[in-house]
Write an enzyme that holds these catalytic residues in place. Structure first.
Site: not given
Length: 254
Positions: A48, A50, A186
């Site tokens: 990921d 952020d 995802k």
């Protein structure tokens, strides 16, 4: 901007007690040994972005720049905590800020992102061991590509959302066909990576509930709490860490 991305520093409250937390949480998770074993033999690591690769939430930074920080941050917290469908939060946040392309680029120039401590060294170690590295994010490609460049990650190894603009650069929406634009995006993104690259041992690393959803097809989910320490993520992680150093040590021993 890329130099500033590497050198900019700012105090981070979650990092103040890192050494203490590392001592008490280095073995926290549902299957710590399994996650460590998988990391030592993995052929692909997906990050990921952020609050994992960088120390901020890109959309929150953009919203603050455009004067909509408080409203958008509330939606971000809901999305990352798993309290609302990601696609609903994404649409709501973008609807609030309607970011034009010139404003996004201006934001990136004036507020370059800071890499999380140790992540660059960890990714360099993965590359040295011929591990395929991907950035899989519910954030925006236009904001992630400069980060990928700093980390020597090919732009084709980014799966993220595309903000749509007209010929004048005005905001017109986002691409709903991107898997990362919706809930359970995802695992779909990792399945695409797996089928196209033939990887058998994928690790997912992230700070949010959507990252935890990536197992399967990921063989292990490593939760990262160095920026945002989320109970819901810690409870679902095979291994929950606050620092990338131990991960780097494991990969270096391959």
């Amino acid at each position: 901007m890329l130099t500033r991305l590497l050198t900019r520093s700012s105090p981070l409250l979650p990092l103040l007690s890192r050494s203490t937390r590392l001592m008490s949480t280095s073995s926290v998770g549902l299957d710590v040994l399994g996650a460590k074993t998988a990391l030592k033999s993995c052929d692909c690591v997906c990050f990921d972005v952020d609050s994992t690769v960088i120390t901020e939430e890109g959309i929150d930074v953009l919203a603050e720049f455009l004067g909509k920080g408080e409203e958008v941050s509330a939606w971000t917290a809901k999305a990352m905590g798993g309290n609302v469908k990601f696609e609903d939060a994404l649409e709501a946040r973008l609807g609030l800020i309607e970011p034009s392309k010139p404003k996004i680029l201006e934001c990136l120039e004036k507020h370059p992102f800071e890499l999380s401590p140790g992540v660059q060294k960890f990714i360099e170690m993965l590359h040295s061991k011929n591990v395929d590295v991907w950035l899989v994010s519910g954030g925006f490609r236009i904001m992630i590509e400069p980060i990928a460049s700093v980390l020597n990650i090919p732009h084709e190894n980014i799966l993220a959302n595309n903000i749509l603009h007209n010929a004048d650069g005005d905001y017109t929406g986002f691409d709903p066909e991107e898997p990362t634009s919706r809930d359970l995006g995802k695992p779909a993104a990792l399945s695409t990576i797996q089928s196209s690259k033939g990887h058998q041992n994928i690790i997912m690393i992230g700070d949010g509930a959507t990252d935890a959803q990536a197992k399967p097809p990921a063989v292990a989910f490593i939760g990262y709490g160095g920026v945002q320490d989320r109970d819901a993520v810690r409870e679902k992680a095979d291994w929950f860490v606050y620092d990338f150093e131990e991960l780097t040590d494991i990969v270096s021993s391959r």
